[in-house]
Design a protein around this motif. Sequence first.
Motif, short mmCIF file in Angstrom:
data_model
loop_
_atom_site.label_atom_id
_atom_site.label_comp_id
_atom_site.label_asym_id
_atom_site.label_seq_id
_atom_site.Cartn_x
_atom_site.Cartn_y
_atom_site.Cartn_z
N TYR A 107 0.83 -1.20 0.00
CA TYR A 107 0.00 0.00 0.00
C TYR A 107 0.87 1.26 0.00
CZ TYR A 107 -3.63 -3.29 1.30
OH TYR A 107 -4.50 -4.36 1.32
N PHE A 108 0.41 2.28 -0.73
CA PHE A 108 1.17 3.51 -0.90
C PHE A 108 0.24 4.72 -0.84
CE2 PHE A 108 3.14 0.07 -3.19
CZ PHE A 108 4.49 0.19 -2.91
N ASP A 109 0.81 5.83 -0.42
CA ASP A 109 0.19 7.15 -0.53
C ASP A 109 1.17 7.97 -1.35
OD1 ASP A 109 -0.94 9.64 -0.34
OD2 ASP A 109 -0.83 9.77 1.84
N GLY A 110 0.92 8.08 -2.66
CA GLY A 110 1.86 8.75 -3.55
C GLY A 110 3.19 8.03 -3.53
N ARG A 119 4.96 7.51 -0.84
CA ARG A 119 5.20 7.01 0.51
C ARG A 119 4.70 5.57 0.62
NH1 ARG A 119 2.53 8.65 6.21
NH2 ARG A 119 3.94 7.40 7.45
N TYR A 120 5.59 4.67 0.98
CA TYR A 120 5.24 3.26 1.20
C TYR A 120 4.64 3.13 2.58
CZ TYR A 120 5.98 -1.81 1.78
OH TYR A 120 5.82 -3.16 2.00
N LEU A 121 3.41 2.60 2.65
CA LEU A 121 2.74 2.43 3.93
C LEU A 121 3.03 1.08 4.56
CD1 LEU A 121 -0.74 3.95 2.97
CD2 LEU A 121 1.27 5.11 3.96
N GLY A 122 3.22 0.05 3.72
CA GLY A 122 3.49 -1.29 4.22
C GLY A 122 2.70 -2.32 3.44
N LYS A 123 2.73 -3.57 3.93
CA LYS A 123 2.03 -4.65 3.23
C LYS A 123 1.23 -5.47 4.22
CE LYS A 123 6.12 -7.59 3.37
NZ LYS A 123 7.17 -8.25 2.58
N ALA A 124 0.19 -6.13 3.69
CA ALA A 124 -0.65 -6.99 4.50
C ALA A 124 -1.30 -8.03 3.60
CB ALA A 124 -1.72 -6.17 5.22
N GLU A 173 -3.98 7.70 9.00
CA GLU A 173 -4.26 9.11 9.24
C GLU A 173 -3.27 9.95 8.45
OE1 GLU A 173 -5.93 11.27 12.99
OE2 GLU A 173 -3.75 11.17 13.19
N CYS A 174 -3.77 10.98 7.78
CA CYS A 174 -2.91 11.81 6.94
C CYS A 174 -3.40 13.25 6.93
CB CYS A 174 -2.88 11.25 5.52
SG CYS A 174 -4.50 11.10 4.75
N ASP A 175 -2.60 14.10 6.33
CA ASP A 175 -3.02 15.49 6.15
C ASP A 175 -4.11 15.55 5.10
OD1 ASP A 175 -1.22 16.61 8.00
OD2 ASP A 175 0.39 16.63 6.51
N PRO A 176 -5.08 16.46 5.24
CA PRO A 176 -6.08 16.62 4.19
C PRO A 176 -5.42 17.16 2.92
CG PRO A 176 -6.36 18.28 5.90
CD PRO A 176 -5.26 17.37 6.35
N GLY A 177 -6.14 17.08 1.82
CA GLY A 177 -5.62 17.58 0.55
C GLY A 177 -5.53 16.47 -0.47
N ALA A 178 -4.75 16.70 -1.52
CA ALA A 178 -4.63 15.78 -2.64
C ALA A 178 -3.83 14.54 -2.25
CB ALA A 178 -4.00 16.48 -3.83
N HIS A 179 -4.36 13.38 -2.60
CA HIS A 179 -3.68 12.11 -2.34
C HIS A 179 -3.88 11.18 -3.53
CE1 HIS A 179 -2.62 12.52 1.95
NE2 HIS A 179 -3.63 13.37 1.95
N ILE A 180 -2.86 10.37 -3.77
CA ILE A 180 -2.94 9.27 -4.74
C ILE A 180 -2.66 8.00 -3.95
CG2 ILE A 180 -2.01 8.23 -6.83
CD1 ILE A 180 -0.82 11.07 -7.45
N PHE A 181 -3.71 7.24 -3.66
CA PHE A 181 -3.53 5.97 -2.98
C PHE A 181 -3.40 4.88 -4.04
CE2 PHE A 181 -6.13 8.39 0.15
CZ PHE A 181 -5.14 8.51 1.11
#
Length: 173
Positions: free
Chosen positions: A48-51, A53-58, A67-75
Motif C-alpha cells: 500500500y502507498f500514498d503517492g 510514501r510506502y505504507l506497508g504490506k498486509a 491518518e494523513c493530512d487533508p488535501g490531494a492524495h494518490i492511494f
Amino acid sequence: MKKSMVTILTIFITWYGFGQEFKQPSEGKSLVYFIRSSGTGALINFKYFDGDRYLGKASGVNYFIYECDPGAHIFWAAAENRDFIKGELQPDATYVIEVRPTMGAFKAAVRLHQVSPENEKMLRKINKIRAKREPSELKGHDEDLAFFIENGLKRYDKIENEVKVINPNWTFK
C-alpha cells in the motif's frame, strides 16, 4: 408473536450492521480505512502507498487505518498489478477504501474502490470484520522500494485521467 419476532430481528440486524462507529481523525487530519473483505488470494501480500510514501504490506481479510493530512492524495496498491484511486481529502473526515482481490494471471491482482456510506450491504460486511478484528499493523516498513515506487508513479502518470476519484462527500461518522 410473529410481529414481535420480526421487530426484534430488525433491531438486531440494524444494530449488528451499523452499530460500530468509525474512528474519527485527529483535529484537522483525514482518516482512511483500507478494508480487504475477501479471502481471495489470502496468502498474497498487497503493498500500500500514498503517492511516493510506502505504507506497508498486509495479506488476508483485514483492515488498517491511515491518518494523513487533508488535501490531494494518490492511494495505490500493488500485487500482480497496480491500482490507483485519487482524491482531495477533507479535514476532519473519515473515508473507506475497499481493497478487492481479483484473479490475476499468476497470483491475485488488486482493485481499490471507495465505499459509499449508503452501501448498506458493504457496511454490514465491513462492520462484521471490524467486530472480529483489531486494525492490522502493516509489515515491511523497512523495505527499500524506491525503484518500485518510481515505476508505479510512472504508470500512474500514463493513466491519470482514467484513475477513480474519491468522492469527498462520502465520509463516515
